[in-house]
Design a protein around this motif. Structure first.
Motif, PDB file in Angstrom:
ATOM      1  N   THR A   1     -35.600  39.902  41.962  1.00  0.00           N
ATOM      2  CA  THR A   1     -35.366  38.387  42.759  1.00  0.00           C
ATOM      3  C   THR A   1     -36.555  37.684  42.990  1.00  0.00           C
ATOM      4  O   THR A   1     -36.510  36.335  42.567  1.00  0.00           O
ATOM      5  CB  THR A   1     -35.012  38.896  44.302  1.00  0.00           C
ATOM      6  N   MET A   2     -37.765  38.213  43.086  1.00  0.00           N
ATOM      7  CA  MET A   2     -39.126  37.619  43.186  1.00  0.00           C
ATOM      8  C   MET A   2     -39.597  36.859  41.704  1.00  0.00           C
ATOM      9  O   MET A   2     -39.856  35.863  41.555  1.00  0.00           O
ATOM     10  CB  MET A   2     -40.263  38.447  43.731  1.00  0.00           C
ATOM     11  N   TYR A   3     -38.994  37.509  40.744  1.00  0.00           N
ATOM     12  CA  TYR A   3     -39.216  37.038  39.459  1.00  0.00           C
ATOM     13  C   TYR A   3     -38.573  35.872  39.103  1.00  0.00           C
ATOM     14  O   TYR A   3     -39.003  34.765  38.692  1.00  0.00           O
ATOM     15  CB  TYR A   3     -39.338  37.873  38.222  1.00  0.00           C
ATOM     16  N   LEU A   4     -37.236  35.801  39.443  1.00  0.00           N
ATOM     17  CA  LEU A   4     -36.387  34.850  39.304  1.00  0.00           C
ATOM     18  C   LEU A   4     -36.918  33.602  40.187  1.00  0.00           C
ATOM     19  O   LEU A   4     -36.609  32.473  39.831  1.00  0.00           O
ATOM     20  CB  LEU A   4     -35.051  35.160  39.350  1.00  0.00           C
ATOM     21  N   GLU A   5     -37.187  33.854  41.443  1.00  0.00           N
ATOM     22  CA  GLU A   5     -37.873  32.768  42.125  1.00  0.00           C
ATOM     23  C   GLU A   5     -38.886  32.015  41.671  1.00  0.00           C
ATOM     24  O   GLU A   5     -39.227  30.778  41.964  1.00  0.00           O
ATOM     25  CB  GLU A   5     -37.901  33.288  43.667  1.00  0.00           C
ATOM     26  N   HIS A   6     -39.964  32.947  41.339  1.00  0.00           N
ATOM     27  CA  HIS A   6     -41.274  32.374  41.118  1.00  0.00           C
ATOM     28  C   HIS A   6     -41.890  32.407  39.654  1.00  0.00           C
ATOM     29  O   HIS A   6     -43.143  32.256  39.229  1.00  0.00           O
ATOM     30  CB  HIS A   6     -42.198  32.755  42.222  1.00  0.00           C
ATOM     31  N   GLU A   7     -41.357  33.536  38.898  1.00  0.00           N
ATOM     32  CA  GLU A   7     -41.591  33.770  37.546  1.00  0.00           C
ATOM     33  C   GLU A   7     -43.008  34.571  37.675  1.00  0.00           C
ATOM     34  O   GLU A   7     -43.975  34.278  36.940  1.00  0.00           O
ATOM     35  CB  GLU A   7     -41.632  32.534  36.517  1.00  0.00           C
ATOM     36  N   ARG A   8     -43.159  35.462  38.426  1.00  0.00           N
ATOM     37  CA  ARG A   8     -44.306  36.189  38.584  1.00  0.00           C
ATOM     38  C   ARG A   8     -44.084  37.482  39.155  1.00  0.00           C
ATOM     39  O   ARG A   8     -43.006  37.806  39.837  1.00  0.00           O
ATOM     40  CB  ARG A   8     -45.421  35.679  39.543  1.00  0.00           C
ATOM     41  N   LEU A   9     -45.031  38.222  39.331  1.00  0.00           N
ATOM     42  CA  LEU A   9     -44.787  39.886  39.726  1.00  0.00           C
ATOM     43  C   LEU A   9     -44.741  40.051  41.173  1.00  0.00           C
ATOM     44  O   LEU A   9     -45.840  39.097  41.697  1.00  0.00           O
ATOM     45  CB  LEU A   9     -45.827  40.651  38.953  1.00  0.00           C
ATOM     46  N   ILE A  10     -43.889  40.649  41.997  1.00  0.00           N
ATOM     47  CA  ILE A  10     -44.125  40.798  43.486  1.00  0.00           C
ATOM     48  C   ILE A  10     -45.312  41.218  43.885  1.00  0.00           C
ATOM     49  O   ILE A  10     -45.913  42.351  43.042  1.00  0.00           O
ATOM     50  CB  ILE A  10     -42.746  41.556  43.837  1.00  0.00           C
ATOM     51  N   THR A  11     -45.988  40.897  44.811  1.00  0.00           N
ATOM     52  CA  THR A  11     -47.001  41.715  45.257  1.00  0.00           C
ATOM     53  C   THR A  11     -46.507  42.777  46.362  1.00  0.00           C
ATOM     54  O   THR A  11     -45.377  42.815  46.791  1.00  0.00           O
ATOM     55  CB  THR A  11     -47.762  40.753  46.233  1.00  0.00           C
ATOM     56  N   VAL A  12     -47.574  43.789  46.728  1.00  0.00           N
ATOM     57  CA  VAL A  12     -47.229  44.896  47.674  1.00  0.00           C
ATOM     58  C   VAL A  12     -46.656  44.296  48.842  1.00  0.00           C
ATOM     59  O   VAL A  12     -45.757  45.078  49.527  1.00  0.00           O
ATOM     60  CB  VAL A  12     -48.502  45.625  47.915  1.00  0.00           C
ATOM     61  N   ASP A  13     -47.372  43.306  49.509  1.00  0.00           N
ATOM     62  CA  ASP A  13     -47.182  42.674  50.855  1.00  0.00           C
ATOM     63  C   ASP A  13     -45.542  42.168  50.663  1.00  0.00           C
ATOM     64  O   ASP A  13     -44.986  42.281  51.597  1.00  0.00           O
ATOM     65  CB  ASP A  13     -48.129  41.726  51.239  1.00  0.00           C
ATOM     66  N   GLU A  14     -45.213  41.500  49.654  1.00  0.00           N
ATOM     67  CA  GLU A  14     -43.930  41.063  49.316  1.00  0.00           C
ATOM     68  C   GLU A  14     -42.778  42.127  49.580  1.00  0.00           C
ATOM     69  O   GLU A  14     -41.784  41.645  50.159  1.00  0.00           O
ATOM     70  CB  GLU A  14     -43.884  40.045  48.331  1.00  0.00           C
ATOM     71  N   LEU A  15     -43.070  43.235  48.717  1.00  0.00           N
ATOM     72  CA  LEU A  15     -42.395  44.280  48.605  1.00  0.00           C
ATOM     73  C   LEU A  15     -42.157  44.921  50.017  1.00  0.00           C
ATOM     74  O   LEU A  15     -41.066  45.002  50.393  1.00  0.00           O
ATOM     75  CB  LEU A  15     -42.615  45.317  47.646  1.00  0.00           C
ATOM     76  N   GLU A  16     -42.989  44.840  50.704  1.00  0.00           N
ATOM     77  CA  GLU A  16     -42.722  45.489  52.253  1.00  0.00           C
ATOM     78  C   GLU A  16     -42.307  44.541  53.140  1.00  0.00           C
ATOM     79  O   GLU A  16     -41.357  45.052  53.803  1.00  0.00           O
ATOM     80  CB  GLU A  16     -44.202  45.748  52.798  1.00  0.00           C
ATOM     81  N   GLY A  17     -42.248  43.282  52.943  1.00  0.00           N
ATOM     82  CA  GLY A  17     -41.411  42.284  53.384  1.00  0.00           C
ATOM     83  C   GLY A  17     -39.717  42.591  53.032  1.00  0.00           C
ATOM     84  O   GLY A  17     -39.148  42.373  54.350  1.00  0.00           O
ATOM     85  N   PHE A  18     -39.650  42.825  51.920  1.00  0.00           N
ATOM     86  CA  PHE A  18     -38.147  42.696  51.529  1.00  0.00           C
ATOM     87  C   PHE A  18     -37.531  44.152  52.144  1.00  0.00           C
ATOM     88  O   PHE A  18     -36.328  43.828  52.675  1.00  0.00           O
ATOM     89  CB  PHE A  18     -38.257  43.194  50.057  1.00  0.00           C
ATOM     90  N   PHE A  19     -38.264  44.934  52.533  1.00  0.00           N
ATOM     91  CA  PHE A  19     -37.728  46.435  52.891  1.00  0.00           C
ATOM     92  C   PHE A  19     -38.116  46.682  54.479  1.00  0.00           C
ATOM     93  O   PHE A  19     -37.724  47.601  54.883  1.00  0.00           O
ATOM     94  CB  PHE A  19     -38.092  47.561  52.003  1.00  0.00           C
ATOM     95  N   ALA A  20     -39.056  45.992  55.142  1.00  0.00           N
ATOM     96  CA  ALA A  20     -39.887  46.373  56.298  1.00  0.00           C
ATOM     97  C   ALA A  20     -40.330  47.636  56.413  1.00  0.00           C
ATOM     98  O   ALA A  20     -39.937  48.477  57.548  1.00  0.00           O
ATOM     99  CB  ALA A  20     -38.700  46.216  57.294  1.00  0.00           C
ATOM    100  N   VAL A  21     -40.898  48.109  55.581  1.00  0.00           N
ATOM    101  CA  VAL A  21     -41.508  49.666  55.334  1.00  0.00           C
ATOM    102  C   VAL A  21     -42.565  49.403  54.523  1.00  0.00           C
ATOM    103  O   VAL A  21     -42.703  48.617  53.488  1.00  0.00           O
ATOM    104  CB  VAL A  21     -40.376  50.474  54.813  1.00  0.00           C
ATOM    105  N   LYS A  22     -43.619  50.376  54.660  1.00  0.00           N
ATOM    106  CA  LYS A  22     -45.096  50.146  53.899  1.00  0.00           C
ATOM    107  C   LYS A  22     -44.728  50.961  52.451  1.00  0.00           C
ATOM    108  O   LYS A  22     -44.033  51.498  52.307  1.00  0.00           O
ATOM    109  CB  LYS A  22     -46.036  51.005  54.802  1.00  0.00           C
ATOM    110  N   VAL A  23     -45.774  50.285  51.737  1.00  0.00           N
ATOM    111  CA  VAL A  23     -45.763  51.276  50.301  1.00  0.00           C
ATOM    112  C   VAL A  23     -47.044  51.760  50.294  1.00  0.00           C
ATOM    113  O   VAL A  23     -48.026  51.439  50.817  1.00  0.00           O
ATOM    114  CB  VAL A  23     -46.058  49.953  49.223  1.00  0.00           C
ATOM    115  N   ASP A  24     -46.813  53.234  50.044  1.00  0.00           N
ATOM    116  CA  ASP A  24     -47.755  54.160  50.055  1.00  0.00           C
ATOM    117  C   ASP A  24     -48.913  54.142  48.935  1.00  0.00           C
ATOM    118  O   ASP A  24     -48.602  54.333  47.939  1.00  0.00           O
ATOM    119  CB  ASP A  24     -47.426  55.472  50.088  1.00  0.00           C
ATOM    120  N   LEU A  25     -50.041  53.471  49.099  1.00  0.00           N
ATOM    121  CA  LEU A  25     -51.029  53.196  48.115  1.00  0.00           C
ATOM    122  C   LEU A  25     -52.056  54.201  47.954  1.00  0.00           C
ATOM    123  O   LEU A  25     -52.762  54.397  47.188  1.00  0.00           O
ATOM    124  CB  LEU A  25     -51.824  52.171  48.447  1.00  0.00           C
TER     125      LEU A  25
END
Length: 240
Positions: free
Chosen positions: A107-131
């Motif tokens: 979805t993020m690529y189709l909207e902006h033609e770039r790779l999603i960021t960790v912050d944006e992924l967390e925004g999609f799911f309202a949960v943290k990414v374990d780095l």
């Protein structure tokens, strides 16, 4: 003579096993809901392969509506997983979470033609990414995130083919550039996960597929070095 085996010990084990079985059943039920929403998003985004580029933003907006449902499913899962037992049950939802990460990344690529960021992924799911690879409660693992990114490469190679069919001759060029940069990024990682490593190796085949499309477009003079379409050919319908 007193019993040499305390049967109460086995009663306790049986009670523990029943509790674990109940927990697994409840998690599986929540995962089925997550999987159902994934399929709904997939159905929407699959339409980009047969739609004009002007229709893509509306499809992405429609897909985004479903991500609020995914947030609800993840919230339900969070309540079901016992504290500090993430890895014990992770196998029950890891596959659908990888798919959800892929759909957010697409979805993020189709909207902006770039790779999603960790912050944006967390925004999609309202949960943290374990780095930090130190999960103590429900989070998205790095492996799930990376599996989703790898899935994106295969989908984009398919999109490159269908873009040509719909007359969008510059999209394969942009996809090819993106995939090459993504592959370079993956090469910086020391991947130890066997399944992830094997899937990463497949990215080069997606790149090759897109490169062949770009080569054909270039030979037919449908695109030139600056990736602009050849207006004379497209506008007049002249034979190539």
């Amino acid at each position: 003579m007193s019993n040499v085996v305390d049967l109460g010990f086995f009663d306790a084990i049986q009670a523990s096993m029943e509790n674990e079985a109940t927990t697994k059943d409840n998690i599986r039920s929540a995962v089925r809901e997550l999987d159902r929403t994934n399929r709904n998003i997939t159905a929407v985004l699959n339409r980009v392969h047969s739609s004009s580029k002007d229709q893509v933003p509306a499809l992405c907006a429609q897909a985004r509506i479903y991500f609020s449902d995914i947030q609800t499913h993840i919230s339900d899962l969070t309540k079901l997983v016992p504290p500090h037992q993430y890895y014990k049950y992770n196998g029950l939802w890891s596959g659908p979470m990888q798919q959800a990460c892929f759909l957010a990344t697409l979805t993020m690529y189709l909207e902006h033609e770039r790779l999603i960021t960790v912050d944006e992924l967390e925004g999609f799911f309202a949960v943290k990414v374990d780095l930090d690879n130190n999960i103590t409660d429900f989070q998205i693992s790095v492996e799930e995130f990376l599996h989703g990114v790898v899935s994106l490469t295969n989908e984009l190679s398919r999109l490159a083919v269908n873009a040509v069919t719909s007359g969008d001759f510059t999209r394969p060029v942009r996809i090819g550039k993106f995939l090459k940069e993504l592959y370079s990024g993956f090469q910086l990682l020391n991947l130890k996960n066997d399944s992830l490593r094997k899937r990463f190796d497949g990215i080069k085949y997606d790149i090759k597929k897109v490169e062949e499309i770009i080569y054909d477009l270039t030979v037919r003079k449908l695109v030139v070095a600056n990736t602009e379409p050849v207006q004379e050919v497209i506008g007049t319908g002249a034979e190539v």
